[in-house]
Write an enzyme that holds these catalytic residues in place. Structure first.
Site, PDB file in Angstrom:
ATOM      1  N   SER A  39       0.864  -1.195   0.000  1.00 29.33           N
ATOM      2  CA  SER A  39       0.000   0.000   0.000  1.00 29.33           C
ATOM      3  C   SER A  39       0.894   1.237   0.000  1.00 29.33           C
ATOM      4  O   SER A  39       2.117   1.134   0.192  1.00 29.33           O
ATOM      5  CB  SER A  39      -0.861  -0.009   1.261  1.00 29.33           C
ATOM      6  OG  SER A  39      -0.013   0.089   2.395  1.00 29.33           O
TER       7      SER A  39
ATOM      8  N   ASP B  63      -0.977  -1.471  -4.152  1.00 32.23           N
ATOM      9  CA  ASP B  63      -2.360  -1.594  -3.687  1.00 32.23           C
ATOM     10  C   ASP B  63      -2.908  -0.202  -3.335  1.00 32.23           C
ATOM     11  O   ASP B  63      -2.206   0.603  -2.704  1.00 32.23           O
ATOM     12  CB  ASP B  63      -2.354  -2.498  -2.439  1.00 32.23           C
ATOM     13  CG  ASP B  63      -3.737  -2.852  -1.951  1.00 32.23           C
ATOM     14  OD1 ASP B  63      -4.649  -2.978  -2.787  1.00 32.23           O
ATOM     15  OD2 ASP B  63      -3.899  -3.028  -0.719  1.00 32.23           O
ATOM     16  N   HIS B  64      -4.130   0.078  -3.721  1.00 38.60           N
ATOM     17  CA  HIS B  64      -4.807   1.339  -3.377  1.00 38.60           C
ATOM     18  C   HIS B  64      -3.972   2.579  -3.668  1.00 38.60           C
ATOM     19  O   HIS B  64      -3.870   3.485  -2.813  1.00 38.60           O
ATOM     20  CB  HIS B  64      -5.228   1.363  -1.898  1.00 38.60           C
ATOM     21  CG  HIS B  64      -6.346   0.434  -1.594  1.00 38.60           C
ATOM     22  ND1 HIS B  64      -7.653   0.671  -1.952  1.00 38.60           N
ATOM     23  CD2 HIS B  64      -6.356  -0.787  -0.995  1.00 38.60           C
ATOM     24  CE1 HIS B  64      -8.415  -0.338  -1.565  1.00 38.60           C
ATOM     25  NE2 HIS B  64      -7.652  -1.248  -1.000  1.00 38.60           N
TER      26      HIS B  64
ATOM     27  N   ASP C 273      -7.010   3.762  -7.145  1.00 39.04           N
ATOM     28  CA  ASP C 273      -8.237   3.708  -6.353  1.00 39.04           C
ATOM     29  C   ASP C 273      -8.921   5.078  -6.382  1.00 39.04           C
ATOM     30  O   ASP C 273      -8.602   5.961  -5.595  1.00 39.04           O
ATOM     31  CB  ASP C 273      -7.897   3.290  -4.914  1.00 39.04           C
ATOM     32  CG  ASP C 273      -9.127   3.305  -4.006  1.00 39.04           C
ATOM     33  OD1 ASP C 273     -10.223   3.679  -4.477  1.00 39.04           O
ATOM     34  OD2 ASP C 273      -8.990   2.943  -2.827  1.00 39.04           O
TER      35      ASP C 273
ATOM     36  N   HIS D  15     -11.621  -6.975  -2.450  1.00 40.51           N
ATOM     37  CA  HIS D  15     -10.841  -6.378  -1.351  1.00 40.51           C
ATOM     38  C   HIS D  15     -11.542  -6.691  -0.035  1.00 40.51           C
ATOM     39  O   HIS D  15     -12.691  -7.142  -0.015  1.00 40.51           O
ATOM     40  CB  HIS D  15     -10.778  -4.858  -1.515  1.00 40.51           C
ATOM     41  CG  HIS D  15      -9.809  -4.406  -2.553  1.00 40.51           C
ATOM     42  ND1 HIS D  15      -8.684  -3.691  -2.247  1.00 40.51           N
ATOM     43  CD2 HIS D  15      -9.787  -4.588  -3.899  1.00 40.51           C
ATOM     44  CE1 HIS D  15      -8.016  -3.432  -3.367  1.00 40.51           C
ATOM     45  NE2 HIS D  15      -8.668  -3.968  -4.386  1.00 40.51           N
TER      46      HIS D  15
ATOM     47  N   ALA E 242     -11.204  -8.962   2.210  1.00 41.37           N
ATOM     48  CA  ALA E 242     -11.706 -10.342   2.182  1.00 41.37           C
ATOM     49  C   ALA E 242     -11.158 -11.219   3.308  1.00 41.37           C
ATOM     50  O   ALA E 242     -11.369 -12.429   3.302  1.00 41.37           O
ATOM     51  CB  ALA E 242     -11.374 -10.963   0.830  1.00 41.37           C
ATOM     52  N   SER E 243     -10.464 -10.630   4.291  1.00 42.27           N
ATOM     53  CA  SER E 243      -9.912 -11.455   5.377  1.00 42.27           C
ATOM     54  C   SER E 243     -11.012 -12.203   6.126  1.00 42.27           C
ATOM     55  O   SER E 243     -12.132 -11.705   6.277  1.00 42.27           O
ATOM     56  CB  SER E 243      -9.122 -10.575   6.360  1.00 42.27           C
ATOM     57  OG  SER E 243      -7.817 -10.353   5.881  1.00 42.27           O
TER      58      SER E 243
ATOM     59  N   ASN F  72      -7.723  -9.895  -1.926  1.00 41.47           N
ATOM     60  CA  ASN F  72      -6.755  -9.148  -1.118  1.00 41.47           C
ATOM     61  C   ASN F  72      -6.837  -9.514   0.363  1.00 41.47           C
ATOM     62  O   ASN F  72      -7.918  -9.493   0.955  1.00 41.47           O
ATOM     63  CB  ASN F  72      -7.044  -7.648  -1.238  1.00 41.47           C
ATOM     64  CG  ASN F  72      -6.616  -7.085  -2.571  1.00 41.47           C
ATOM     65  OD1 ASN F  72      -6.333  -7.814  -3.514  1.00 41.47           O
ATOM     66  ND2 ASN F  72      -6.566  -5.769  -2.658  1.00 41.47           N
TER      67      ASN F  72
ATOM     68  N   ASP G 272      -4.944  -8.614   4.035  1.00 38.96           N
ATOM     69  CA  ASP G 272      -4.012  -7.880   4.879  1.00 38.96           C
ATOM     70  C   ASP G 272      -4.306  -8.171   6.352  1.00 38.96           C
ATOM     71  O   ASP G 272      -3.438  -8.641   7.098  1.00 38.96           O
ATOM     72  CB  ASP G 272      -4.117  -6.373   4.601  1.00 38.96           C
ATOM     73  CG  ASP G 272      -3.033  -5.581   5.303  1.00 38.96           C
ATOM     74  OD1 ASP G 272      -2.262  -6.179   6.076  1.00 38.96           O
ATOM     75  OD2 ASP G 272      -2.932  -4.360   5.107  1.00 38.96           O
TER      76      ASP G 272
END
Ligand code: G3H
Ligand code: 13P
Ligand code: ZN
Length: 311
Positions: free
Chosen positions: A49, A80-81, A102, A208, A210-211, A257, A259
């Site tokens: 990021s 990312d982003h 983004d 995104h 999606a944890s 994704n 994190d």
């Protein structure tokens, strides 16, 4: 070997699986991700990021990524982003193989114009571009969308946006959220919306936020809560259930994704080591358990996403 998101995601599309895109900030996280990809024989996306770049520096991250890419699995190095066009241009010129612009909270026209600018820069260097339409709620350092700003992706707008910008992959908003506190109840993805988007949009779709926020890892993190006087930090933490991730993949999601799950594993390892092995003064020992917990987390994702054995 270093390749682009476009190639990795085209293969995933053909094979009907998704590829994990893992956020990295330092050596140990990069090693955990790439070592597991090799063990699982899985393609992988390593992403940083703008916050990671502020923390570690683009040159250091890129140098580590180049070494990781010597591994015998397809690996892409992705921004990312990206929000700051200067950072995005720098990443394209420095050697990232994929970047995200983004513009999700910008007015539609501005999102299109800025995405097109990024696509123009990227095309010249063979770099892939991910864009976003619809805004995903949640807060993570520099990536922050309030409940009010968040909105789900409109399928027709997504199709128009993709054609107008020429992006290679599209991040969509269908009910996920950034961070470890995704919802007050178990989140439910809007799979019928995803089906409509997938029917109209020709590029691979990205999920995104999606944890899974595994309850077992949350428990492990709380293990020494009494000693650390930190019992309630994660109460109410909730992620996306595995079954919903599988449904999303069945219906067209190709990049996922992750994190927060790595953050939880990293922190669980540090906390456990601080309490159980606090006499050590060897910095290499402080992060050993974190690295092995992150490896198990990445392994679980690769198996869940169906990318294991696909390299
Ligand atoms: O989606 C956002 C990522 O998890 C990055 O978060 O800006 O705190 O590095 P960060
Ligand atoms: P999580 O916070 O669910 O891990 O999402 C990470 C992400 O979307 C990074 O872009
Ligand atoms: Zn994200």
């Amino acid at each position: 070997m270093l390749t682009t998101n476009k190639k990795i995601l085209a293969a995933a599309d053909k094979g009907g699986y998704a590829v994990g895109a893992f956020n990295v900030n330092n050596l140990e996280i990069i090693q955990a991700v790439i070592e597991t990809a090799v063990e699982e024989k899985s393609p992988v996306i390593i992403q940083t990021s703008e916050g990671a770049i502020e923390y570690a520096g683009m040159d250091y991250l890129l140098a580590m990524a180049k070494i990781a890419a010597k591994a015998p699995v397809p690996m892409s190095f992705h921004l990312d982003h990206g929000k700051d066009l200067k950072v995005i241009k720098r990443a394209i010129d420095a050697g990232y193989t994929s970047v995200m612009f983004d513009g999700s909270v910008l007015p539609y026209k501005e999102n299109v114009a800025k995405t097109k600018q990024v696509v123009a820069w990227a095309k010249k260097k063979g770099v892939s571009v991910e864009a976003e339409i619809g805004a995903i709620k949640g807060v993570e350092d520099l990536v922050s969308v309030s409940e009010k700003q968040a909105f789900f992706t409109d399928p027709d707008e997504a199709a128009r946006f993709t054609k107008a910008t020429g992006c290679d992959a599209l991040a969509i908003s269908i009910g996920t959220a950034h961070g470890a506190f995704k919802s007050k109840t178990t989140p439910e993805l809007d799979i019928s919306r995803l089906k409509k988007i997938d029917a109209l949009v020709k590029v691979p779709l990205v999920l995104h936020g999606a944890s899974g926020v595994s309850p077992a890892m949350v428990e492990r993190l709380k293990k020494h809560a009494d000693v650390l006087q930190d019992g309630n930090r994660l109460s109410g933490a909730v992620g996306i259930p595995d079954e919903q991730i599988k449904a999303a993949i069945r219906n067209g999601i190709r990049k996922i994704n992750i994190d927060s799950d790595l953050r939880l594993a990293f922190t669980a390892g540090v906390r456990e080591t601080v309490v159980e092995d606090h006499k050590t003064i060897d910095p290499r020992k402080w992060l050993a358990l974190s690295k092995s917990l992150m490896k198990e987390t990445v392994r679980g994702k690769m198996r869940l996403f169906g990318s294991s054995g696909k390299a």
